[in-house]
Design a protein around this motif. Structure first.
Motif, short mmCIF file in Angstrom:
data_model
loop_
_atom_site.label_atom_id
_atom_site.label_comp_id
_atom_site.label_asym_id
_atom_site.label_seq_id
_atom_site.Cartn_x
_atom_site.Cartn_y
_atom_site.Cartn_z
N LEU A 137 0.79 -1.11 0.16
CA LEU A 137 0.08 0.09 0.12
C LEU A 137 0.92 1.35 -0.61
N SER A 138 0.58 2.32 -0.99
CA SER A 138 1.30 3.68 -1.26
C SER A 138 0.79 4.54 -0.03
N LEU A 139 1.46 4.99 -0.01
CA LEU A 139 1.55 6.22 1.93
C LEU A 139 0.43 7.45 0.73
N GLN A 140 -0.90 6.90 1.94
CA GLN A 140 -2.11 7.48 2.61
C GLN A 140 -2.82 6.36 1.00
N GLY A 141 -2.45 5.22 0.55
CA GLY A 141 -2.92 4.49 0.36
C GLY A 141 -4.08 3.62 1.03
N CYS A 142 -5.48 3.37 0.69
CA CYS A 142 -6.60 3.03 1.31
C CYS A 142 -6.70 1.80 0.17
N LEU A 143 -6.79 1.02 1.48
CA LEU A 143 -7.75 -0.55 1.58
C LEU A 143 -8.97 -0.99 2.08
N ILE A 144 -10.47 -1.11 1.14
CA ILE A 144 -11.89 -1.97 1.94
C ILE A 144 -11.32 -2.91 2.50
N ILE A 145 -11.75 -3.50 3.33
CA ILE A 145 -12.52 -4.79 3.45
C ILE A 145 -14.01 -5.28 3.54
N VAL A 146 -14.58 -6.00 2.48
CA VAL A 146 -16.19 -6.18 2.86
C VAL A 146 -16.52 -7.53 3.66
N ALA A 147 -16.68 -7.63 4.41
CA ALA A 147 -16.73 -9.15 5.23
C ALA A 147 -18.85 -9.10 5.52
N TYR A 148 -19.24 -10.85 5.32
CA TYR A 148 -19.89 -11.19 5.44
C TYR A 148 -19.74 -12.31 6.44
N PRO A 149 -20.46 -11.81 7.30
CA PRO A 149 -20.17 -13.17 8.55
C PRO A 149 -21.64 -13.79 8.56
N GLY A 150 -21.90 -13.92 8.12
CA GLY A 150 -23.27 -14.24 7.99
C GLY A 150 -23.06 -15.87 7.81
N HIS A 151 -22.34 -16.17 7.14
CA HIS A 151 -22.36 -17.79 7.12
C HIS A 151 -20.62 -18.10 7.76
N SER A 152 -20.30 -19.61 7.62
CA SER A 152 -19.13 -20.13 8.72
C SER A 152 -18.07 -19.33 8.16
N GLU A 153 -17.80 -19.26 7.31
CA GLU A 153 -16.21 -18.59 6.82
C GLU A 153 -16.02 -17.57 6.94
N GLY A 154 -17.19 -16.76 6.68
CA GLY A 154 -17.97 -15.31 6.69
C GLY A 154 -17.23 -14.91 8.19
N ALA A 155 -17.30 -15.73 8.93
CA ALA A 155 -17.76 -15.55 10.31
C ALA A 155 -16.14 -15.44 11.12
N ARG A 156 -15.22 -16.79 10.39
CA ARG A 156 -14.59 -16.69 11.16
C ARG A 156 -13.09 -15.76 10.06
N GLU A 157 -13.66 -15.11 8.97
CA GLU A 157 -13.01 -13.57 8.42
C GLU A 157 -13.12 -13.06 8.95
N LYS A 158 -14.01 -12.54 9.90
CA LYS A 158 -14.50 -11.65 10.51
C LYS A 158 -13.41 -11.14 12.38
N GLU A 159 -13.47 -12.79 12.57
CA GLU A 159 -12.63 -13.11 13.75
C GLU A 159 -11.65 -13.15 13.78
N LEU A 160 -10.72 -13.46 12.70
CA LEU A 160 -9.06 -13.56 11.83
C LEU A 160 -9.43 -12.13 11.70
N LEU A 161 -9.77 -11.38 10.65
CA LEU A 161 -9.43 -10.21 10.65
C LEU A 161 -9.59 -9.58 11.73
N SER A 162 -10.41 -8.50 12.23
CA SER A 162 -10.84 -8.48 13.57
C SER A 162 -9.47 -7.90 14.38
N ALA A 163 -9.44 -9.19 14.66
CA ALA A 163 -7.95 -8.99 15.40
C ALA A 163 -7.06 -8.93 14.91
N TRP A 164 -6.73 -9.15 14.26
CA TRP A 164 -5.01 -8.33 13.24
C TRP A 164 -5.25 -7.32 13.05
#
Length: 187
Positions: free
Chosen positions: A126-153
């Motif tokens: 990512l460049s300086l002032q670069g932006c990364l957006i992640i839209v997550a969907y915790p309503g299904h089991s793998e999506g819930a795992r992604e949300k938990e892992l991403l939030s903690a990280w």
């Protein structure tokens, strides 16, 4: 029907100021091409847009939707965790729209481990002032795992180098989509 408050609408709104100066943009999960189209439509004429997906069907749909911008979009049949193999320049703006291909096989989803590996690589690029957006969907089991892992990280990111936040609807069910926003503020 939501007109401005969905996670993806918020993501697009948040990205717009960054797109005014971005030259290298990435849709990390091309899917049906909606985010790829958004990046192509709202970026500078000389900008390059890269779109990753592991499903040929998804890339075909995205190519069809974005054919008016074919000269500025590079489609890559690869996982987003391979970003460093395909993009050598710094990334100015990127979006992940996790989950599964709309209208596709709901068993074929993004995976927490490869998503996190990809996010780590994207933040390095990512460049300086670069932006990364992640839209997550915790309503299904793998999506819930992604949300938990991403939030903690993301909570552990050094605040001197990054700002990280989360847009989430608070009066919806716990599995409602949410949007992580990360900006690189210092090298």
């Amino acid at each position: 029907m939501q007109t401005i408050s969905s996670a993806i609408q918020a993501a697009h709104h948040i990205l717009q100021p960054c797109l005014k100066r971005a030259l290298v943009l990435v849709d990390a999960t091309a899917g049906n091409g909606s985010d790829t189209l958004f990046l192509a439509e709202h970026s500078l004429p000389e900008a390059k847009v890269y779109a990753f997906d592991v499903q040929a069907e998804a890339l075909a749909q995205a190519k069809e939707l974005t054919r008016a911008y074919a000269d500025k979009i590079h489609f890559l049949l690869a996982g987003h965790q391979c970003v460093d193999e395909y993009i050598k320049d710094d990334i100015d703006a990127a979006i992940f729209n996790l989950g599964y291909l709309p209208g596709g096989d709901h068993q074929m989803t993004t995976r927490a481990e490869t998503t996190l590996a990809a996010v780590e690589k994207f933040l390095q690029k990512l460049s300086l002032q670069g932006c990364l957006i992640i839209v997550a969907y915790p309503g299904h089991s793998e999506g819930a795992r992604e949300k938990e892992l991403l939030s903690a990280w993301l909570e552990q990111l050094p605040s001197r180098q990054f700002t990280a936040g989360c847009y989430q609807l608070i009066n919806h069910k716990a599995g409602a989509p949410l949007c992580y926003i990360i900006e690189k503020v210092r090298r």
